[in-house]
Design a protein around this motif. Structure first.
Motif, PDB file in Angstrom:
ATOM      1  N   LEU A 158     179.430  72.515  37.146  1.00 12.44           N
ATOM      2  CA  LEU A 158     178.770  72.381  38.443  1.00 12.44           C
ATOM      3  C   LEU A 158     177.273  72.476  38.186  1.00 12.44           C
ATOM      4  O   LEU A 158     176.804  73.410  37.534  1.00 12.44           O
ATOM      5  N   HIS A 159     176.522  71.499  38.683  1.00 14.06           N
ATOM      6  CA  HIS A 159     175.060  71.539  38.616  1.00 14.06           C
ATOM      7  C   HIS A 159     174.597  71.946  40.008  1.00 14.06           C
ATOM      8  O   HIS A 159     174.858  71.237  40.980  1.00 14.06           O
ATOM      9  N   LEU A 160     173.939  73.104  40.104  1.00 14.44           N
ATOM     10  CA  LEU A 160     173.529  73.620  41.417  1.00 14.44           C
ATOM     11  C   LEU A 160     172.014  73.685  41.535  1.00 14.44           C
ATOM     12  O   LEU A 160     171.339  74.274  40.694  1.00 14.44           O
ATOM     13  N   GLU A 161     171.493  73.077  42.596  1.00 17.17           N
ATOM     14  CA  GLU A 161     170.056  73.162  42.893  1.00 17.17           C
ATOM     15  C   GLU A 161     169.859  73.921  44.193  1.00 17.17           C
ATOM     16  O   GLU A 161     170.696  73.855  45.090  1.00 17.17           O
ATOM     17  N   LEU A 162     168.732  74.607  44.293  1.00 16.21           N
ATOM     18  CA  LEU A 162     168.396  75.370  45.493  1.00 16.21           C
ATOM     19  C   LEU A 162     167.028  74.902  45.982  1.00 16.21           C
ATOM     20  O   LEU A 162     166.050  74.916  45.221  1.00 16.21           O
ATOM     21  N   TRP A 163     166.953  74.488  47.237  1.00 17.16           N
ATOM     22  CA  TRP A 163     165.711  73.940  47.793  1.00 17.16           C
ATOM     23  C   TRP A 163     165.323  74.719  49.045  1.00 17.16           C
ATOM     24  O   TRP A 163     166.176  75.118  49.824  1.00 17.16           O
ATOM     25  N   GLU A 164     164.021  74.848  49.217  1.00 13.26           N
ATOM     26  CA  GLU A 164     163.499  75.545  50.381  1.00 13.26           C
ATOM     27  C   GLU A 164     163.504  74.629  51.596  1.00 13.26           C
ATOM     28  O   GLU A 164     163.686  75.059  52.719  1.00 13.26           O
ATOM     29  N   LYS A 165     163.236  73.358  51.348  1.00 14.38           N
ATOM     30  CA  LYS A 165     163.201  72.357  52.409  1.00 14.38           C
ATOM     31  C   LYS A 165     163.848  71.089  51.885  1.00 14.38           C
ATOM     32  O   LYS A 165     164.069  70.970  50.682  1.00 14.38           O
ATOM     33  N   ASP A 166     164.038  70.133  52.780  1.00 14.90           N
ATOM     34  CA  ASP A 166     164.630  68.836  52.448  1.00 14.90           C
ATOM     35  C   ASP A 166     164.693  68.502  50.951  1.00 14.90           C
ATOM     36  O   ASP A 166     163.702  68.117  50.358  1.00 14.90           O
ATOM     37  N   PRO A 167     165.872  68.664  50.360  1.00 19.78           N
ATOM     38  CA  PRO A 167     166.027  68.435  48.921  1.00 19.78           C
ATOM     39  C   PRO A 167     165.757  66.974  48.548  1.00 19.78           C
ATOM     40  O   PRO A 167     166.041  66.060  49.319  1.00 19.78           O
ATOM     41  N   VAL A 168     165.207  66.796  47.373  1.00 23.93           N
ATOM     42  CA  VAL A 168     164.928  65.446  46.887  1.00 23.93           C
ATOM     43  C   VAL A 168     166.231  64.772  46.456  1.00 23.93           C
ATOM     44  O   VAL A 168     167.037  65.360  45.749  1.00 23.93           O
ATOM     45  N   VAL A 169     166.439  63.594  46.941  1.00 23.10           N
ATOM     46  CA  VAL A 169     167.562  62.786  46.483  1.00 23.10           C
ATOM     47  C   VAL A 169     167.026  61.591  45.717  1.00 23.10           C
ATOM     48  O   VAL A 169     167.434  61.297  44.604  1.00 23.10           O
ATOM     49  N   GLU A 170     166.069  60.894  46.316  1.00 19.41           N
ATOM     50  CA  GLU A 170     165.456  59.755  45.649  1.00 19.41           C
ATOM     51  C   GLU A 170     163.963  59.975  45.540  1.00 19.41           C
ATOM     52  O   GLU A 170     163.284  60.209  46.530  1.00 19.41           O
ATOM     53  N   ASP A 171     163.480  59.926  44.314  1.00 15.72           N
ATOM     54  CA  ASP A 171     162.056  60.071  44.049  1.00 15.72           C
ATOM     55  C   ASP A 171     161.850  59.462  42.677  1.00 15.72           C
ATOM     56  O   ASP A 171     162.724  59.564  41.820  1.00 15.72           O
ATOM     57  N   LYS A 172     160.710  58.875  42.444  1.00 12.35           N
ATOM     58  CA  LYS A 172     160.492  58.228  41.142  1.00 12.35           C
ATOM     59  C   LYS A 172     160.566  59.253  40.002  1.00 12.35           C
ATOM     60  O   LYS A 172     160.846  58.903  38.865  1.00 12.35           O
ATOM     61  N   ASP A 173     160.322  60.533  40.310  1.00 14.83           N
ATOM     62  CA  ASP A 173     160.345  61.559  39.279  1.00 14.83           C
ATOM     63  C   ASP A 173     161.702  62.244  39.143  1.00 14.83           C
ATOM     64  O   ASP A 173     161.869  63.107  38.280  1.00 14.83           O
ATOM     65  N   TYR A 174     162.643  61.915  40.015  1.00  8.61           N
ATOM     66  CA  TYR A 174     163.931  62.620  40.016  1.00  8.61           C
ATOM     67  C   TYR A 174     165.063  61.684  39.613  1.00  8.61           C
ATOM     68  O   TYR A 174     165.195  60.594  40.168  1.00  8.61           O
ATOM     69  N   LEU A 175     165.867  62.115  38.640  1.00  7.46           N
ATOM     70  CA  LEU A 175     167.056  61.339  38.280  1.00  7.46           C
ATOM     71  C   LEU A 175     168.117  62.269  37.712  1.00  7.46           C
ATOM     72  O   LEU A 175     167.854  63.022  36.774  1.00  7.46           O
TER      73      LEU A 175
END
Ligand SMILES: [Zn+2]
Length: 180
Positions: A137-154
């Protein structure tokens, strides 16, 4: 009360800082946005907190990168205000706008890497995983609207130099549940 996302896990399996799969692990050209909790493929994943499902989608696929299998992500807006992104799931049991209770089954652990397709062109940290090929399981924790699509995120990694401010370290968050 919060629940540990892998109810069948009892031992302390959280990675220490710097270890493979730890939060913000330096992977040379990218950093790890979450924490990896190794578990057998197909193991149930439950919601940590109660909340609302705000997004469900494809996290990895062979169309994105040839050595990836198809896996899924679920984002839940917890009633406490934090957002949990559950990633690398083989399948999900929920849909957008579902409300979930802490402890409710939301999906099953999947396996991202397809070992047969990993060759010398893959990043070093991927080549190291080729023989073990752990499911997790890969778990991320975000304070606000988590990034789904961004040029820096994959695929749960961040390619920019600066860590996104709203991305939190889930280590202590998870550790606080373990002690319950
Ligand atoms: Zn990960």
């Amino acid at each position: 009360m919060k629940k540990f996302p892998l109810p069948e896990k009892t031992e302390n399996i959280l990675r220490k800082n710097g270890e493979s799969g730890s939060f913000w692990e330096d992977r040379k050209d990218r950093h790890h946005c979450g924490i990896d909790i190794y578990a057998p493929e197909g193991e149930p994943v439950i919601a940590i907190e109660s909340g609302e499902v705000i997004d469900v989608g494809i996290m990895t696929s062979p169309e994105m990168i040839s050595y990836w299998n198809e896996t899924h992500y679920i984002i839940i807006r917890n009633h406490s205000g934090l957002f949990c992104k559950y990633g690398e799931l083989g399948s999900s049991n929920v849909k957008v706008r579902d409300t979930v209770e802490a402890g409710q089954l939301i999906g099953y652990v999947g396996t991202v890497l397809n070992s047969d397709k990993i060759d010398g062109n893959a990043p070093e940290y991927i080549q190291k995983l080729k023989d073990k090929n752990p499911s997790m399981l890969h778990l991320e924790l975000w304070e606000k609207d988590p990034v789904v699509e961004d040029k820096d995120y994959l695929g749960g990694n961040w390619f920019g130099d600066e860590r996104p401010k709203k991305l939190l370290d889930p280590t202590e968050y998870l550790r606080s549940i373990e002690s319950h």
